[in-house]
Design a protein around this motif. Structure first.
Motif, PDB file in Angstrom:
ATOM      1  N   ILE A 191       1.144  10.655 -43.742  1.00  0.00           N
ATOM      2  CA  ILE A 191       1.470  12.052 -44.056  1.00  0.00           C
ATOM      3  C   ILE A 191       1.702  12.862 -42.786  1.00  0.00           C
ATOM      4  O   ILE A 191       2.690  13.606 -42.676  1.00  0.00           O
ATOM      5  CB  ILE A 191       0.359  12.683 -44.923  1.00  0.00           C
ATOM      6  N   LEU A 192       0.825  12.722 -41.812  1.00  0.00           N
ATOM      7  CA  LEU A 192       0.976  13.470 -40.555  1.00  0.00           C
ATOM      8  C   LEU A 192       2.288  13.126 -39.853  1.00  0.00           C
ATOM      9  O   LEU A 192       3.039  14.016 -39.442  1.00  0.00           O
ATOM     10  CB  LEU A 192      -0.201  13.175 -39.624  1.00  0.00           C
ATOM     11  N   SER A 193       2.570  11.838 -39.707  1.00  0.00           N
ATOM     12  CA  SER A 193       3.784  11.430 -38.993  1.00  0.00           C
ATOM     13  C   SER A 193       5.041  11.826 -39.762  1.00  0.00           C
ATOM     14  O   SER A 193       6.048  12.221 -39.158  1.00  0.00           O
ATOM     15  CB  SER A 193       3.783   9.920 -38.734  1.00  0.00           C
ATOM     16  N   SER A 194       4.983  11.762 -41.100  1.00  0.00           N
ATOM     17  CA  SER A 194       6.156  12.112 -41.909  1.00  0.00           C
ATOM     18  C   SER A 194       6.415  13.621 -41.897  1.00  0.00           C
ATOM     19  O   SER A 194       7.574  14.058 -41.852  1.00  0.00           O
ATOM     20  CB  SER A 194       5.971  11.622 -43.345  1.00  0.00           C
ATOM     21  N   VAL A 195       5.344  14.426 -41.940  1.00  0.00           N
ATOM     22  CA  VAL A 195       5.504  15.883 -41.856  1.00  0.00           C
ATOM     23  C   VAL A 195       6.069  16.269 -40.480  1.00  0.00           C
ATOM     24  O   VAL A 195       6.964  17.122 -40.379  1.00  0.00           O
ATOM     25  CB  VAL A 195       4.169  16.601 -42.123  1.00  0.00           C
ATOM     26  N   MET A 196       5.587  15.620 -39.429  1.00  0.00           N
ATOM     27  CA  MET A 196       6.132  15.871 -38.092  1.00  0.00           C
ATOM     28  C   MET A 196       7.610  15.490 -38.034  1.00  0.00           C
ATOM     29  O   MET A 196       8.422  16.189 -37.420  1.00  0.00           O
ATOM     30  CB  MET A 196       5.334  15.085 -37.049  1.00  0.00           C
ATOM     31  N   GLY A 198       9.670  15.558 -40.570  1.00  0.00           N
ATOM     32  CA  GLY A 198      10.388  16.597 -41.302  1.00  0.00           C
ATOM     33  C   GLY A 198      10.560  17.863 -40.477  1.00  0.00           C
ATOM     34  O   GLY A 198      11.658  18.434 -40.415  1.00  0.00           O
ATOM     35  N   ILE A 199       9.481  18.310 -39.831  1.00  0.00           N
ATOM     36  CA  ILE A 199       9.533  19.524 -39.006  1.00  0.00           C
ATOM     37  C   ILE A 199      10.548  19.373 -37.880  1.00  0.00           C
ATOM     38  O   ILE A 199      11.276  20.316 -37.538  1.00  0.00           O
ATOM     39  CB  ILE A 199       8.140  19.847 -38.437  1.00  0.00           C
ATOM     40  N   PHE A 207      13.831  19.169 -43.854  1.00  0.00           N
ATOM     41  CA  PHE A 207      12.376  18.969 -43.815  1.00  0.00           C
ATOM     42  C   PHE A 207      11.914  18.205 -45.053  1.00  0.00           C
ATOM     43  O   PHE A 207      11.182  17.215 -44.953  1.00  0.00           O
ATOM     44  CB  PHE A 207      11.643  20.304 -43.722  1.00  0.00           C
ATOM     45  N   ILE A 208      12.347  18.654 -46.221  1.00  0.00           N
ATOM     46  CA  ILE A 208      11.936  18.009 -47.471  1.00  0.00           C
ATOM     47  C   ILE A 208      12.476  16.586 -47.539  1.00  0.00           C
ATOM     48  O   ILE A 208      11.756  15.629 -47.830  1.00  0.00           O
ATOM     49  CB  ILE A 208      12.409  18.835 -48.684  1.00  0.00           C
ATOM     50  N   THR A 211      10.843  14.302 -44.740  1.00  0.00           N
ATOM     51  CA  THR A 211       9.429  14.020 -45.006  1.00  0.00           C
ATOM     52  C   THR A 211       9.285  12.953 -46.087  1.00  0.00           C
ATOM     53  O   THR A 211       8.489  12.007 -45.947  1.00  0.00           O
ATOM     54  CB  THR A 211       8.682  15.296 -45.422  1.00  0.00           C
ATOM     55  N   CYS A 212      10.057  13.089 -47.156  1.00  0.00           N
ATOM     56  CA  CYS A 212      10.021  12.083 -48.242  1.00  0.00           C
ATOM     57  C   CYS A 212      10.457  10.715 -47.725  1.00  0.00           C
ATOM     58  O   CYS A 212       9.794   9.699 -47.979  1.00  0.00           O
ATOM     59  CB  CYS A 212      10.909  12.516 -49.395  1.00  0.00           C
TER      60      CYS A 212
END
Length: 286
Positions: A191-196, A198-199, A207-208, A211-212
């Motif tokens: 989750i952390l790496s995927s959100v980063m 996306g950002i 981003f969406i 992240t997915c």
């Protein structure tokens, strides 16, 4: 001789700085290219000293700059590939010195290429998901994307389909995710790496989407224990997305049809992920 493992703080820092380094490399190269291209634009268009800095001059230059954005992105990606490949090699050496024994997966070619249909359905499914976002969120992104994709097609393929996925996987799965995994379980690290990830793409639409896709690419990376597997997936998703950009299909008007197609594509994504999981598990148990 075994080397002492890094502290939690150092590990968190080591997981967080690669995207910042990638951004820094990109900004430096873009700044240099922008200065060179601006001087060339002023000279080629005979712009006088009084016109420099005017809104018309800036708008004209930015239109030309965005058309060459893919060439600049390609250069940034090539330079970054070298930097982050070296960092990954240093990581492998460090983990070996710390006594880490990597898990080996001996998946054959047929199993590895299960990634390709997964990439196709995941790309289409997540694109349908973001198609339901409010139009105002996508408007500014679409305007810039239209300019960027109006440039040289070869540069677009090199930047978006080949070098872009390679460097992003080296950074976000090979370094960020792998380093978070030294102190976290799979899900928090994913989750952390995927959100980063996306950002890093800099707008809500991407981003969406990123992240997915990042979560799916972590799944691929974990199952195959290889960054090359996630690179193959990333290359395939970008190739499919680019194909539909160049060859747009007729729009589907009925919203229920969109929901049915999206559900089928996401269901197929889940099926392919389950198939890969079962195949890799069988290989490990063999």
């Amino acid at each position: 001789m075994k080397r002492e493992k890094r502290s939690v703080i150092m590990t968190v820092w080591s997981a967080c700085y690669p995207p910042a380094l990638y951004l820094g490399i990109t900004m430096v190269i873009e700044m240099i290219m922008m200065i060179v291209m601006m001087l060339s634009y002023i000279s080629a268009n005979g712009i006088s000293a009084a016109e420099i800095g005017s809104q018309a001059m800036i708008n004209g230059f930015l239109n030309e700059f965005y058309k060459d954005a893919m060439m600049i992105q390609w250069i940034c990606s090539m330079v970054s590939c070298v930097v982050f490949a070296l960092l990954m090699l240093l990581d492998m050496r460090r983990r070996k010195q710390e006594g880490y024994v990597p898990e080996q997966t001996t998946a054959n070619v047929a199993k590895i290429f299960l990634i390709l249909p997964l990439a196709v359905v995941a790309c289409l499914g997540f694109n349908h998901v973001i198609s339901f976002l409010p139009a105002e969120l996508a408007e500014s992104y679409n305007e810039i994307a239209e300019l960027m994709y109006s440039g040289d097609k070869l540069m677009i393929v090199l930047a978006v389909v080949i070098f872009g996925p390679i460097v992003e996987e080296l950074v976000f799965r090979g370094l960020v995710y792998r380093r978070f995994r030294e102190i976290l379980n799979v899900w928090p690290a994913a989750i952390l790496s995927s959100v980063m990830f996306g950002i890093f793409h800099g707008n809500m639409v991407q981003f969406i989407y990123a992240t997915c896709l990042g979560l799916v690419m972590v799944f691929i990376y974990e199952k195959y224990q290889s960054v090359w597997a996630s690179i193959l997936f990333h290359v395939a998703t970008n190739a499919v997305s680019l194909l539909f950009t160049f060859l747009p299909l007729p729009g589907i008007e009925h919203i229920l049809v969109y929901f049915v197609i999206m559900a089928l594509e996401l269901a197929l994504t889940a099926i392919f992920m389950a198939t890969i999981h079962a195949c890799v598990k069988k290989i490990k148990e063999a």
